[in-house]
Design a protein around this motif. Structure first.
Motif, PDB file in Angstrom:
ATOM      1  N   ILE A 169     150.324 -32.003  44.077  1.00  0.00           N
ATOM      2  CA  ILE A 169     150.889 -33.357  44.049  1.00  0.00           C
ATOM      3  C   ILE A 169     151.198 -33.774  42.617  1.00  0.00           C
ATOM      4  O   ILE A 169     152.273 -34.315  42.318  1.00  0.00           O
ATOM      5  CB  ILE A 169     149.918 -34.343  44.711  1.00  0.00           C
ATOM      6  N   LYS A 170     150.270 -33.525  41.712  1.00  0.00           N
ATOM      7  CA  LYS A 170     150.502 -33.889  40.309  1.00  0.00           C
ATOM      8  C   LYS A 170     151.689 -33.138  39.734  1.00  0.00           C
ATOM      9  O   LYS A 170     152.482 -33.706  38.970  1.00  0.00           O
ATOM     10  CB  LYS A 170     149.248 -33.580  39.487  1.00  0.00           C
ATOM     11  N   LEU A 202     159.741 -23.809  44.183  1.00  0.00           N
ATOM     12  CA  LEU A 202     159.702 -22.601  45.004  1.00  0.00           C
ATOM     13  C   LEU A 202     158.435 -21.801  44.713  1.00  0.00           C
ATOM     14  O   LEU A 202     157.778 -21.286  45.628  1.00  0.00           O
ATOM     15  CB  LEU A 202     160.950 -21.761  44.747  1.00  0.00           C
ATOM     16  N   TRP A 203     158.087 -21.701  43.458  1.00  0.00           N
ATOM     17  CA  TRP A 203     156.845 -21.001  43.091  1.00  0.00           C
ATOM     18  C   TRP A 203     155.630 -21.688  43.715  1.00  0.00           C
ATOM     19  O   TRP A 203     154.741 -21.030  44.269  1.00  0.00           O
ATOM     20  CB  TRP A 203     156.688 -20.964  41.569  1.00  0.00           C
ATOM     21  N   ALA A 204     155.589 -23.023  43.651  1.00  0.00           N
ATOM     22  CA  ALA A 204     154.430 -23.760  44.148  1.00  0.00           C
ATOM     23  C   ALA A 204     154.298 -23.638  45.670  1.00  0.00           C
ATOM     24  O   ALA A 204     153.189 -23.471  46.191  1.00  0.00           O
ATOM     25  CB  ALA A 204     154.532 -25.231  43.745  1.00  0.00           C
ATOM     26  N   GLU A 205     155.412 -23.738  46.386  1.00  0.00           N
ATOM     27  CA  GLU A 205     155.353 -23.601  47.850  1.00  0.00           C
ATOM     28  C   GLU A 205     154.943 -22.172  48.235  1.00  0.00           C
ATOM     29  O   GLU A 205     154.161 -21.976  49.176  1.00  0.00           O
ATOM     30  CB  GLU A 205     156.691 -23.960  48.491  1.00  0.00           C
ATOM     31  N   ALA A 206     155.449 -21.198  47.523  1.00  0.00           N
ATOM     32  CA  ALA A 206     155.052 -19.811  47.813  1.00  0.00           C
ATOM     33  C   ALA A 206     153.580 -19.597  47.505  1.00  0.00           C
ATOM     34  O   ALA A 206     152.890 -18.844  48.209  1.00  0.00           O
ATOM     35  CB  ALA A 206     155.911 -18.844  47.009  1.00  0.00           C
ATOM     36  N   ASP A 207     153.077 -20.265  46.468  1.00  0.00           N
ATOM     37  CA  ASP A 207     151.683 -20.095  46.078  1.00  0.00           C
ATOM     38  C   ASP A 207     150.741 -20.544  47.182  1.00  0.00           C
ATOM     39  O   ASP A 207     149.744 -19.875  47.475  1.00  0.00           O
ATOM     40  CB  ASP A 207     151.419 -20.886  44.790  1.00  0.00           C
ATOM     41  N   ARG A 208     151.054 -21.664  47.829  1.00  0.00           N
ATOM     42  CA  ARG A 208     150.143 -22.102  48.887  1.00  0.00           C
ATOM     43  C   ARG A 208     150.429 -21.410  50.216  1.00  0.00           C
ATOM     44  O   ARG A 208     149.544 -21.336  51.063  1.00  0.00           O
ATOM     45  CB  ARG A 208     150.147 -23.628  49.035  1.00  0.00           C
ATOM     46  N   MET A 226     144.812 -30.108  54.543  1.00  0.00           N
ATOM     47  CA  MET A 226     144.222 -29.003  53.792  1.00  0.00           C
ATOM     48  C   MET A 226     145.224 -28.337  52.866  1.00  0.00           C
ATOM     49  O   MET A 226     144.854 -27.774  51.832  1.00  0.00           O
ATOM     50  CB  MET A 226     143.638 -27.966  54.761  1.00  0.00           C
ATOM     51  N   MET A 227     146.511 -28.415  53.216  1.00  0.00           N
ATOM     52  CA  MET A 227     147.535 -27.757  52.404  1.00  0.00           C
ATOM     53  C   MET A 227     147.705 -28.397  51.027  1.00  0.00           C
ATOM     54  O   MET A 227     148.397 -27.850  50.169  1.00  0.00           O
ATOM     55  CB  MET A 227     148.870 -27.753  53.149  1.00  0.00           C
ATOM     56  N   PHE A 228     147.078 -29.542  50.811  1.00  0.00           N
ATOM     57  CA  PHE A 228     147.164 -30.203  49.505  1.00  0.00           C
ATOM     58  C   PHE A 228     145.857 -30.096  48.716  1.00  0.00           C
ATOM     59  O   PHE A 228     145.700 -30.748  47.688  1.00  0.00           O
ATOM     60  CB  PHE A 228     147.535 -31.681  49.691  1.00  0.00           C
ATOM     61  N   GLN A 229     144.927 -29.274  49.188  1.00  0.00           N
ATOM     62  CA  GLN A 229     143.608 -29.209  48.570  1.00  0.00           C
ATOM     63  C   GLN A 229     143.428 -28.060  47.580  1.00  0.00           C
ATOM     64  O   GLN A 229     142.331 -27.828  47.101  1.00  0.00           O
ATOM     65  CB  GLN A 229     142.533 -29.127  49.654  1.00  0.00           C
ATOM     66  N   GLY A 230     144.495 -27.340  47.309  1.00  0.00           N
ATOM     67  CA  GLY A 230     144.394 -26.278  46.317  1.00  0.00           C
ATOM     68  C   GLY A 230     144.790 -24.929  46.875  1.00  0.00           C
ATOM     69  O   GLY A 230     144.648 -24.653  48.066  1.00  0.00           O
ATOM     70  N   SER A 231     145.303 -24.075  45.993  1.00  0.00           N
ATOM     71  CA  SER A 231     145.757 -22.738  46.382  1.00  0.00           C
ATOM     72  C   SER A 231     145.350 -21.752  45.298  1.00  0.00           C
ATOM     73  O   SER A 231     144.496 -22.046  44.456  1.00  0.00           O
ATOM     74  CB  SER A 231     147.270 -22.736  46.602  1.00  0.00           C
ATOM     75  N   GLU A 232     145.973 -20.605  45.296  1.00  0.00           N
ATOM     76  CA  GLU A 232     145.561 -19.538  44.379  1.00  0.00           C
ATOM     77  C   GLU A 232     145.653 -19.957  42.916  1.00  0.00           C
ATOM     78  O   GLU A 232     144.777 -19.664  42.103  1.00  0.00           O
ATOM     79  CB  GLU A 232     146.413 -18.296  44.636  1.00  0.00           C
ATOM     80  N   ASN A 233     146.726 -20.645  42.566  1.00  0.00           N
ATOM     81  CA  ASN A 233     146.957 -20.998  41.163  1.00  0.00           C
ATOM     82  C   ASN A 233     146.966 -22.490  40.878  1.00  0.00           C
ATOM     83  O   ASN A 233     147.031 -22.892  39.718  1.00  0.00           O
ATOM     84  CB  ASN A 233     148.288 -20.404  40.695  1.00  0.00           C
ATOM     85  N   LEU A 234     146.908 -23.309  41.916  1.00  0.00           N
ATOM     86  CA  LEU A 234     146.904 -24.757  41.733  1.00  0.00           C
ATOM     87  C   LEU A 234     145.631 -25.319  42.345  1.00  0.00           C
ATOM     88  O   LEU A 234     145.355 -25.112  43.529  1.00  0.00           O
ATOM     89  CB  LEU A 234     148.127 -25.393  42.410  1.00  0.00           C
ATOM     90  N   GLY A 235     144.864 -26.055  41.551  1.00  0.00           N
ATOM     91  CA  GLY A 235     143.610 -26.610  42.032  1.00  0.00           C
ATOM     92  C   GLY A 235     143.810 -27.809  42.930  1.00  0.00           C
ATOM     93  O   GLY A 235     144.941 -28.192  43.269  1.00  0.00           O
TER      94      GLY A 235
END
Length: 464
Positions: free
Chosen positions: A101-102, A135-141, A87-96
């Motif tokens: 992964i992309k 770092l931004w992406a990991e914090a986002d999810r 589930m952690m790869f299915q999208g977050s606040e700012n990344l769909g």
């Protein structure tokens, strides 16, 4: 890219480290020491941060370890911790969906995630100039997932298919890494099907997912390691900027995961309709983590099954010719350092149909019955050399991924990634008498579980 937990560790460190620095201060290394810089601190929200700079290559690793593995996943939700990893790869606040992964791959990086006994981890290896982005992406999810029924249903299907491909429809599927804990352990938390029963995977709902995320994927239940070519002051500023205001959560008390002392040997047979020859696995309950006996078992592992000179390897492969591959170790889903609960030392092999189980066990007994008296200081010294060799191989590969694994594990489980500095001393402090006492208590027959795979495919072939 496959995102799953694997039988063999992605970070296989059955090893020790010769280091000289700890915390936020560094000692000069002597000529005989291999020094890994370690800076350790916590954010106000409880996030544990470990920085380890290495300018050998213009790359950097961002690793986030959450202090939740499949050992303490909810009852009646077997496989849930692994499902949640997906589930952690299915999208977050700012990344769909799948955009995380992309983002990594389009910036020249690689990534993965895995679920283990006591943690779930995620990492990215990217060019150094992309550290801030990661770092931004990991914090986002960490801040919030896109938890929807569509994403959940999709990943339930993916995980169920993974179970079918890797276990149910595979010869020796789950043997022995998934099977043995279910036979050798008594406590449900250590003995349930970690990959997940299909019915339990279907039973997971959105409320389960949201509650799991809110509870266990909080900064005060996580460790963040940055390893590679970066400027420390810059990295600290970014970590504070992106992770610093993520709220902490109340972590529930951990359930009792202890195992009773095993008093009598246990033996089981598992029928396998896809196997064409028998397989045998032997497991012993490990001593308490970080005890002298624990380190002694690390040495005994080297003496018995690691390398061409392992005593069981010599006996079963070279002398008897029963098999071509004896494999084993402490913690089949990791290494002897990256777990915190009860664990098994285990080894396994396949053998020809014209060899009996009794013959294999008799050969094993030849080694084990005389082990205590056969041990010498020279054997212990050789075991330490083998451990060091394994360590250097792993630290030198994957751009420091093995280093990030040790640092995060020691931060999560011991609140002390500087433990990486004392491993050599811990092994060298183990004397011959301690190893012999460990043999008496932990390699005794009453502490042993034997699991045999019965090859039904071979039986069917003989009758045709």
């Amino acid at each position: 890219m496959k995102i799953s937990f694997l039988r063999h560790t992605l970070l296989g460190l059955g090893a020790l480290l010769l280091v000289a620095c700890a915390g936020e201060t560094e000692k000069p290394a002597t000529a005989s020491e291999f020094s890994v810089p370690v800076t350790y601190y916590q954010l106000d929200n409880g996030l544990k941060v470990i920085l380890s700079r290495d300018t050998t290559a213009p790359t950097v690793i961002v690793a986030v370890y959450y202090n939740i593995g499949f050992r303490i996943e909810p009852k009646d939700r077997t496989g849930f911790a692994h499902l949640f990893e997906h589930m952690m790869f299915q999208g977050s606040e700012n990344l769909g969906k799948m955009e995380f992964i992309k983002l990594v791959q389009q910036n020249g990086g690689v990534l993965n995630g895995s679920t283990r006994f006591d943690f779930t981890n995620y990492f990215e290896i990217v060019p150094s100039h992309k550290l801030e982005t990661m770092l931004w992406a990991e914090a986002d999810r960490m801040r919030g997932l896109d938890i929807t029924q569509e994403n959940l249903s999709n990943q339930q299907g993916v995980v169920k298919n993974e179970v079918k491909v890797n276990v149910l429809n595979q010869p020796y599927g789950g043997f022995p890494w998934l099977d043995m804990p279910q036979y050798a352990n008594e406590n449900w938390y250590n003995a349930h099907n970690f990959y997940g029963d299909l019915e339990d995977l279907d039973a997971a709902n959105l409320e389960d997912v949201q509650s799991f995320f809110n509870t266990y994927y909080s900064p005060n239940n996580a460790a963040l390691a940055v390893v590679g070519d970066f400027e420390e002051a810059e990295a600290r500023a970014w970590i504070e900027q992106y992770f610093g205001d993520i709220p902490s959560a109340e972590i529930p008390p951990q359930p009792d995961i202890s195992e009773p002392r095993q008093e009598e040997e246990k033996s089981f047979v598992k029928n396998d309709s896809l196997a064409n020859k028998p397989a045998l696995a032997v497991a012993y309950h490990m001593p308490q983590r970080n005890s002298p006996e624990y380190y002694a078992m690390g040495l005994l592992d080297q003496i018995l099954v690691q390398g061409d000179n392992g005593l069981l390897v010599q006996k079963l492969e070279n002398e008897k010719g029963f098999t071509s591959n004896v494999s084993g170790g402490i913690n089949y889903l990791g290494n002897m350092f990256n777990y915190k609960g009860p664990m098994l030392w285990m080894y396994d092999l396949t053998y020809d149909n014209d060899t009996s189980q009794e013959e294999v066990l008799a050969a094993i007994e030849e080694v084990m019955s005389g082990l205590k008296d056969r041990l010498t200081q020279e054997m212990l010294d050789q075991a330490i050399v083998k451990i060091r060799s394994q360590l250097y191989d792993n630290l030198g590969g994957s751009f420091g991924l093995g280093r990030a694994d040790l640092l995060c594990s020691f931060a999560l489980f011991d609140d002390n990634p500087g433990r990486i500095n004392s491993l050599e001393d811990e092994f060298r402090n183990i004397d011959l008498e301690t190893v012999r006492k460990t043999v008496d208590e932990y390699l005794r027959p009453g502490n042993r579980t034997v699991l045999v795979t019965n090859p039904l495919l071979a039986a069917n072939e003989k009758t045709e």
